[in-house]
Structures are given as structure tokens and as C-alpha cells.
Design an enzyme around this catalytic site. Structure first.
Site, short mmCIF file in Angstrom:
data_model
loop_
_atom_site.label_atom_id
_atom_site.label_comp_id
_atom_site.label_asym_id
_atom_site.label_seq_id
_atom_site.Cartn_x
_atom_site.Cartn_y
_atom_site.Cartn_z
N GLY A 10 -2.49 32.65 57.92
CA GLY A 10 -1.38 32.18 57.09
C GLY A 10 -0.05 32.32 57.81
N ALA A 11 0.64 31.19 57.98
CA ALA A 11 1.96 31.21 58.62
C ALA A 11 3.04 30.94 57.57
CB ALA A 11 2.03 30.18 59.75
N GLY A 12 3.07 31.80 56.56
CA GLY A 12 4.16 31.76 55.58
C GLY A 12 5.13 32.88 55.92
N ASN A 37 -3.27 28.69 60.64
CA ASN A 37 -2.65 28.12 59.45
C ASN A 37 -3.20 26.72 59.20
OD1 ASN A 37 -0.47 28.73 57.45
ND2 ASN A 37 0.28 26.75 58.12
N GLU A 168 14.59 27.48 38.30
CA GLU A 168 15.21 26.80 39.45
C GLU A 168 14.89 25.31 39.43
OE1 GLU A 168 14.35 29.04 43.12
OE2 GLU A 168 16.32 29.94 42.80
N ASP A 299 1.97 37.24 48.78
CA ASP A 299 1.56 36.86 47.42
C ASP A 299 0.09 37.16 47.12
OD1 ASP A 299 4.10 35.96 46.98
OD2 ASP A 299 3.55 33.87 46.60
N GLN A 317 11.01 37.95 49.81
CA GLN A 317 11.61 39.18 50.31
C GLN A 317 10.56 40.27 50.56
OE1 GLN A 317 15.37 41.87 48.84
NE2 GLN A 317 14.32 40.64 47.38
N LYS A 377 22.89 33.36 47.24
CA LYS A 377 21.58 32.70 47.35
C LYS A 377 21.44 32.05 48.73
CE LYS A 377 17.87 30.51 45.62
NZ LYS A 377 16.70 31.26 45.20
P1 FAD Z 1 3.27 31.70 51.69
O1 FAD Z 1 4.69 31.64 52.04
O2 FAD Z 1 2.77 30.86 50.55
O3 FAD Z 1 2.41 31.34 52.99
C1 FAD Z 1 1.01 31.23 52.99
C2 FAD Z 1 0.58 30.43 54.20
O4 FAD Z 1 -0.85 30.43 54.27
C3 FAD Z 1 1.00 28.96 54.13
O5 FAD Z 1 1.56 28.56 55.35
C4 FAD Z 1 -0.31 28.21 53.86
O6 FAD Z 1 -0.33 26.93 54.44
C5 FAD Z 1 -1.33 29.13 54.54
N1 FAD Z 1 -2.69 29.04 53.99
C6 FAD Z 1 -3.04 29.11 52.68
N2 FAD Z 1 -4.38 29.01 52.56
C7 FAD Z 1 -4.87 28.88 53.81
C8 FAD Z 1 -6.17 28.74 54.34
N3 FAD Z 1 -7.25 28.72 53.57
N4 FAD Z 1 -6.31 28.60 55.68
C9 FAD Z 1 -5.22 28.61 56.50
N5 FAD Z 1 -3.96 28.75 56.06
C10 FAD Z 1 -3.79 28.89 54.73
N6 FAD Z 1 10.79 34.14 46.44
C11 FAD Z 1 11.98 34.74 46.64
O7 FAD Z 1 12.02 35.86 47.18
N7 FAD Z 1 13.16 34.14 46.27
C12 FAD Z 1 13.19 32.88 45.73
O8 FAD Z 1 14.26 32.37 45.42
C13 FAD Z 1 11.95 32.21 45.53
N8 FAD Z 1 11.94 30.95 45.02
C14 FAD Z 1 10.75 30.29 44.92
C15 FAD Z 1 10.76 28.98 44.47
C16 FAD Z 1 9.57 28.25 44.38
C17 FAD Z 1 9.59 26.84 43.91
C18 FAD Z 1 8.33 28.88 44.74
C19 FAD Z 1 7.01 28.11 44.65
C20 FAD Z 1 8.31 30.20 45.18
C21 FAD Z 1 9.50 30.93 45.27
N9 FAD Z 1 9.53 32.24 45.73
C22 FAD Z 1 10.74 32.88 45.90
C23 FAD Z 1 8.28 32.95 46.05
C24 FAD Z 1 7.99 32.93 47.56
O9 FAD Z 1 8.01 31.60 48.03
C25 FAD Z 1 6.64 33.57 47.84
O10 FAD Z 1 6.62 34.86 47.27
C26 FAD Z 1 6.39 33.65 49.34
O11 FAD Z 1 6.29 32.34 49.88
C27 FAD Z 1 5.12 34.44 49.64
O12 FAD Z 1 4.93 34.49 51.03
P2 FAD Z 1 3.46 34.57 51.62
O13 FAD Z 1 3.61 34.78 53.09
O14 FAD Z 1 2.63 35.53 50.87
O15 FAD Z 1 2.79 33.15 51.33
#
Ligand code: FAD
Length: 403
Positions: A10-12, A37, A168, A299, A317, A377
Site C-alpha cells: 500500500g502506497a498511501g 501498490n 467536507e 486505516d 495524520q 487546513k
Molecule cells: P490509504 O491512504 O487509503 O492508502 C492505501 C493504499 O493501499 C492505496 O494507495 C491503495 O491503492 C493501496 N491498496 C489498497 N488495497 C490494495 C491491494 N489489495 N493491493 C495493493 N494495493 C492496495 N484524514 C485526515 O487526517 N484529515 C482529513 O481532512 C481527511 N479528509 C478525508 C476526506 C475524504 C474524502 C476521505 C475519503 C478521507 C479523509 N481522511 C482525512 C482520512 C484519510 O484519507 C485516511 O485516514 C488515510 O488515507 C489513511 O491512510 P492509509 O495509508 O491507511 O490508507
């Protein structure tokens, strides 16, 4: 000598932060780092509501993963993870399988439906870049197909959830509405936007901040139904009911946006790791219980606040900060240290945008409103970019119009 292999799924926010830190600290001969990813791009998920509301293009929220990683040190695999096999220390992708010594699972969340009938089939969610764009196109389609005429005939948009994402999105949508009405010659009084929420608005904040958001959005025409739940989602609307009451009401709607639930990625529960709503309650050092070499962050993890006993809300965050601690702990394991660092979240602030001109939130313990909150923000957004890709990413994608 064989180098230890660190695989990041996962590249989030969480995954990229882990990689950024590891590539900075490790030499090529010290470890093999692999990032996997499903897209070749990273999408700035915290801006998806702006794409859904049409105030931002898809290209604006997208950046190339290869711009962030050091390709001399990190191998990037563009593929989808379909199974994690912790007992065999391997990950099955669509095309190949990859073995690991250390695994970081950072695959984010999925839409949680709380078992509500019809949500999956008939609602739209702001869960991915393509889903956000689909919402934008769908709403535009509703306006362009509107025939008007009949007194009762309206364009109704229902938003399920008044948390950060729902609020939002409502801010963006109400900003866009005047333009849509003008463009398709739709009388504004024919457009209804109804938000349904089981408690009150923005439950992560104190009541007055939620009330500020409600006042702002009500002035822009949003109707709120609090203490009310969507009981069922249908092809042409939703059935709602007040908490604790039998009576239900049907709202006819052409657009139903579900912004109420996040659950963990389903590949984790299939891996035999204990989950709650698809998310793993991780140890203080971010490892999955019972696994020495498997970290779960962002998440798809649940991290409990020791003081309140409540899990931290899943945010970018938290994911970014977990990425740093996770990388530090992997570095400790590589140097044979057994005592790992406890993750200690440092909540600097959360701000919720209410459209282009307003926001509300808490920064360093202080409540912020209006244009000051909006400025904060943008600073928070820029900081997230800086943490992942330093100044070059801010220059490419940052929010430089701060005022
Ligand atoms: P993600 O950022 O979701 O990254 C997961 C990565 O895994 C993605 O690149 C995806 O492509 C990859 N992936 C998934 N499944 C697979 C698979 N099977 N194989 C390979 N790759 C895969 N948070 C805040 O702090 N402030 C805000 O203002 C805020 N606003 C938001 C507004 C919206 C509309 C949304 C939807 C969310 C918001 N969030 C906010 C929440 C925040 O975006 C998430 O908490 C954050 O992105 C989590 O990061 P992560 O690295 O866990 O997952």
C-alpha cells in the site's frame, strides 16, 4: 550475504511514510525494500471530496509514486495484493508472489456498510479516485437530465453521514450548486440536499464545532436529520427512521452518497489475523498480535488511546505518524534490538473544510473557525505532502494559495 527483505503493501499515507523513512536510513546493501501498490499513482485521498464535488480535477490529486521513492533503494511493484500468507511469510499478488522477512500492511480501508441493506448496491461512496469522479459525473447527469415541470419533481441528493467526509463533501457540493443550477437552468428551489446522521454533526469534535458546521451548511441549503439512521437503501431513495422509533419515512432521491463507515481492507481478515470490522487492534509497537515481523498501520489498524480506552479515529495524520514509528521499529529489528518503540500519537490538529471559504476544527488544542481554520487546513495538507515528498512535492501539488 542475503539482505533482509522488507515488503510494504500500500502506497498511501502510511505506506509511503514508512518507505520514505526506510530509504533515508538504510543503505542498499543493508536491506531490500519492496513497495507494492495496486495503482502506479498515489492519490491524495483527503482531497477526494473536492473531486466528487467537482472543485478539483483528478490529475490534481494524483502523483506518480516513482517521484517519491528512491528507485536505487526501493523496488516498486505495480500489482494488487490478493492474499497475505503470514505463516509462509509471503504475499500473493495478481501476477506473482513475493516473500518477505518483514511485512508492513498499509492497504487502507474499505466502505463499511454496518450491514445496511442496499448500501453496497445503490449508494455511491467517496472511497477512491474513480468513485469520486463517478459521483461528480452522476450529479452532473442528474442536472442535465432534469426535466422540471411537475411540482413535486425534484433533484434530491441524500448524504449518509455527517462525519469529516460527509461534511467536507457537503461543503464542496453546496459551493458547486449555483453553477450547476445556472448551467442546466434548474431552479434552486427544485434541489434538495438532505444529510442523515445517527448522532450529531462532526462527532470527533465538541458540540459547538459541529453546530458551526451545521449553521454554515444550513445557510447553503442543506437539511439535516440528526439522531436518524438510514435503514435501507433502494434504487430510488432511502428509508430512514429516528433512533429508537419504529416509524420510518421514505426519501425519494436520485443520488445517495454513503459517507458513514470505514472498515479495514478485506485481504487482512482472509490472512487469519484477528480483526474487528476488518481492522486489526495492533500492539503498542504496531505489530499484529502474535506476529513478530508483521506491522499493520493506517486505516486497517485500530490503535487505542490508553487514556480514554477509545480507538483513535482513522486519519491521515495517524497513518503518517504510524509510518514513522513502524520504520523506526523495523530498523531496530534489523539491528537485533528486541525492545521496540511504543507508538505515541501526537494529534496536532484536525480541520474540516466547509467549502472553499470556510472551515472548522481544532489545532494544538485550540478551536479554529472560518478563514483561519481554512488556512490551517491548507497548512496541514501541505505538511502531509512535505512529510512524504519534501519541498518538491509541495511545489508540484501543494496548496499554495493559502489565503
Ligand atoms: P490509504 O491512504 O487509503 O492508502 C492505501 C493504499 O493501499 C492505496 O494507495 C491503495 O491503492 C493501496 N491498496 C489498497 N488495497 C490494495 C491491494 N489489495 N493491493 C495493493 N494495493 C492496495 N484524514 C485526515 O487526517 N484529515 C482529513 O481532512 C481527511 N479528509 C478525508 C476526506 C475524504 C474524502 C476521505 C475519503 C478521507 C479523509 N481522511 C482525512 C482520512 C484519510 O484519507 C485516511 O485516514 C488515510 O488515507 C489513511 O491512510 P492509509 O495509508 O491507511 O490508507
Amino acid at each position: 550475504m542475503k539482505r533482509p527483505k522488507i515488503v510494504i503493501l500500500g502506497a498511501g499515507f502510511g505506506g509511503l511514510m514508512t518507505v520514505t523513512k526506510l530509504q533515508k536510513e538504510l543503505d542498499v546493501n543493508e536491506a531490500e525494500i519492496v513497495l507494492i501498490n495496486k495503482d502506479s499513482h498515489y492519490y491524495q485521498k483527503t482531497w477526494f471530496h473536492q473531486v466528487a464535488g467537482s472543485n478539483m480535477t483528478l490529475s490534481r490529486v494524483r502523483f506518480d509514486i516513482k517521484d517519491v521513492i528512491d528507485s536505487n533503494k526501493v523496488q516498486f511493484i505495480h500489482d494488487t495484493v490478493i492474499e497475505i500468507k503470514p505463516e509462509e511469510k509471503k504475499v500473493m499478488l495478481e501476477k506473482i508472489e513475493v516473500h518477505y522477512d518483514y511485512l508492513v500492511v498499509a492497504v487502507g480501508g474499505e466502505v463499511g456498510t454496518f450491514g445496511i441493506k442496499g448500501i453496497k448496491e445503490y449508494s455511491l461512496s467517496i472511497s477512491s479516485a474513480s468513485a469520486a469522479r463517478h459521483i461528480n459525473n452522476h450529479i452532473e447527469g442528474e442536472f442535465s437530465n432534469y426535466q422540471g415541470g411537475e411540482k413535486e419533481d425534484k433533484i434530491t441528493i441524500v448524504v449518509g453521514g455527517a462525519g469529516l467526509t460527509g461534511i467536507e463533501f457537503l461543503g464542496e457540493l453546496t459551493d458547486r450548486l449555483p453553477k450547476l443550477c445556472r448551467q442546466y437552468k434548474v431552479d434552486r428551489s427544485k434541489v434538495e440536499i438532505i444529510c442523515v446522521q445517527s448522532s450529531f454533526a462532526l462527532p470527533i469534535f465538541e458540540h459547538d464545532l459541529g453546530q458551526y458546521a451545521v449553521n454554515t451548511l444550513e445557510k447553503k441549503g442543506v437539511q439535516f436529520r440528526f439522531e436518524t439512521r438510514i435503514r435501507e437503501c433502494l434504487p430510488d431513495g432511502v428509508i430512514i427512521g429516528k433512533n429508537g422509533e419504529e416509524a420510518v419515512e421514505k426519501i425519494h432521491a436520485g443520488t445517495i452518497i454513503w459517507a458513514a463507515g470505514v472498515r479495514g481492507n478485506s485481504i487482512i481478515e482472509q490472512a487469519g489475523i484477528q480483526v474487528t470490522e476488518g481492522r486489526v487492534k495492533v500492539n503498542p509497537d504496531l505489530r499484529a498480535p502474535g506476529f513478530e515481523n508483521l506491522f499493520i498501520i493506517g486505516d486497517c489498524s485500530i490503535f487505542v488511546d490508553e487514556k480514554t480506552g477509545q480507538p483513535y479515529p482513522p486519519t491521515a495524520q495517524i497513518a503518517l505518524q504510524q509510518g514513522t514509528t513502524c520504520a523506526e521499529n523495523i530498523l531496530s529489528l534489523l539491528s537485533k534490538k528486541t525492545k521496540l518503540k511504543k507508538f505515541e500519537p501526537n494529534i496536532r490538529g484536525i480541520v474540516c473544510a466547509l467549502g472553499k471559504e470556510n472551515a472548522v476544527g481544532v489545532v494544538y488544542g485550540n478551536k479554529v473557525f472560518g478563514s483561519k481554520a481554512l488556512f490551517m487546513k491548507k497548512m496541514i495538507d501541505n505538511r502531509a505532502l512535505y512529510m512524504i515528498g519534501r519541498s518538491s512535492l509541495i511545489l508540484k501539488k501543494g496548496r499554495l494559495n493559502l489565503f
